[in-house]
Design a protein around this motif. Structure first.
Motif, short mmCIF file in Angstrom:
data_model
loop_
_atom_site.label_atom_id
_atom_site.label_comp_id
_atom_site.label_asym_id
_atom_site.label_seq_id
_atom_site.Cartn_x
_atom_site.Cartn_y
_atom_site.Cartn_z
N MET A 1 0.84 -1.19 0.00
CA MET A 1 0.00 0.00 0.00
C MET A 1 0.87 1.23 0.00
N ASN A 2 0.35 2.29 -0.58
CA ASN A 2 0.97 3.61 -0.52
C ASN A 2 0.19 4.43 0.51
N LEU A 3 0.90 4.98 1.48
CA LEU A 3 0.30 5.85 2.48
C LEU A 3 0.90 7.24 2.28
N ILE A 4 0.05 8.20 1.98
CA ILE A 4 0.50 9.57 1.77
C ILE A 4 -0.02 10.41 2.92
N ARG A 39 -1.94 15.25 -7.93
CA ARG A 39 -2.93 14.85 -8.94
C ARG A 39 -2.28 14.09 -10.09
N THR A 40 -1.09 14.49 -10.50
CA THR A 40 -0.42 13.82 -11.62
C THR A 40 0.19 12.49 -11.23
N ARG A 41 0.23 12.17 -9.94
CA ARG A 41 0.89 10.96 -9.45
C ARG A 41 -0.06 9.95 -8.81
N LEU A 42 -1.22 10.38 -8.40
CA LEU A 42 -2.15 9.50 -7.69
C LEU A 42 -2.93 8.62 -8.67
N GLU A 44 -6.33 6.77 -9.91
CA GLU A 44 -7.71 7.26 -9.86
C GLU A 44 -8.49 6.72 -8.66
N ASP A 45 -8.12 5.54 -8.18
CA ASP A 45 -8.86 4.93 -7.07
C ASP A 45 -8.27 5.26 -5.70
N ALA A 46 -7.42 6.27 -5.61
CA ALA A 46 -6.84 6.65 -4.32
C ALA A 46 -7.96 7.06 -3.37
N LEU A 47 -7.83 6.66 -2.12
CA LEU A 47 -8.80 6.99 -1.08
C LEU A 47 -8.24 8.18 -0.29
N ILE A 48 -9.03 9.24 -0.19
CA ILE A 48 -8.61 10.46 0.51
C ILE A 48 -9.38 10.53 1.83
N LEU A 49 -8.66 10.62 2.94
CA LEU A 49 -9.25 10.73 4.27
C LEU A 49 -8.81 12.05 4.89
N ALA A 50 -9.75 12.78 5.49
CA ALA A 50 -9.42 14.07 6.10
C ALA A 50 -9.95 14.14 7.52
N SER A 51 -9.23 14.85 8.33
CA SER A 51 -9.68 15.19 9.68
C SER A 51 -10.95 16.04 9.57
N PRO A 52 -11.75 16.11 10.63
CA PRO A 52 -12.96 16.95 10.59
C PRO A 52 -12.68 18.45 10.73
N ALA A 53 -11.44 18.85 10.79
CA ALA A 53 -11.10 20.27 10.89
C ALA A 53 -11.30 20.96 9.54
N ALA A 54 -11.82 22.18 9.56
CA ALA A 54 -12.06 22.93 8.32
C ALA A 54 -10.79 23.02 7.48
#
Length: 159
Positions: A1-4, A39-42, A44-54
């Motif tokens: 897996m790749n973890l970014i 964007r040029t390296r990811l 298409e099926d990369a999963l993006i997870l974000a903290s709930p902070a604005a």
């Protein structure tokens, strides 16, 4: 897996709450420049997870509007919470991007890539991650053992 691991871009210092702090104008530019690089390296099926902070959601939105908000990635999350959210080392997807905070992201890096010894001889349990900085780590098996390999480290100043 790749973890970014992507630290949120520069945010306002004052807001109604810590979670409500939005990106500054400079922060929006930082997020956009790093998002262009990603964007040029990811895949298409990369999963993006974000903290709930604005500020983390606005950073993720520079890349895509297809991201998940994960409560467990909030400021001061544990290393274990980040790794569990991403599914490390197998991964919830082949590539998972975690948009989060310091010192947590630096602590994840220290755990995965090894602690450093400071000039005074003390062990550092966290790495410094600049605002909107990205660390790309890949899990692999070598000689029957799992290991993490750093593939890239980039800051907005370098893109």
């Amino acid at each position: 897996m790749n973890l970014i691991l992507w630290r949120h871009a520069e945010a306002e210092e004052i807001a109604a709450s810590d979670l409500a702090r939005p990106l500054t104008t400079r922060g929006r530019k930082q997020a956009q420049s790093v998002a262009r690089w990603l964007r040029t390296r990811l895949p298409e099926d990369a999963l993006i997870l974000a903290s709930p902070a604005a500020r983390t959601m606005q950073t993720a939105e520079a890349l895509t509007d297809q991201y998940r908000v994960v409560r467990e990635l909030a400021p001061n999350a544990s290393v274990e919470a980040v790794l569990e959210a991403a599914g490390w080392p197998e991964g919830l997807a082949s590539t998972v991007v975690v948009v989060g905070h310091q010192p947590t992201l630096g602590e994840v890096l220290a755990r995965l890539l090894g602690n450093e010894v400071s000039e005074s001889g003390a062990i550092r349990r966290s790495w410094a991650v600049k605002k909107s900085g990205v660390y790309w780590v890949k899990s692999r098996e070598r000689n029957g053992d799992g290991e993490a390999v750093l593939l890239a480290a980039i800051t907005p100043d370098l893109v």
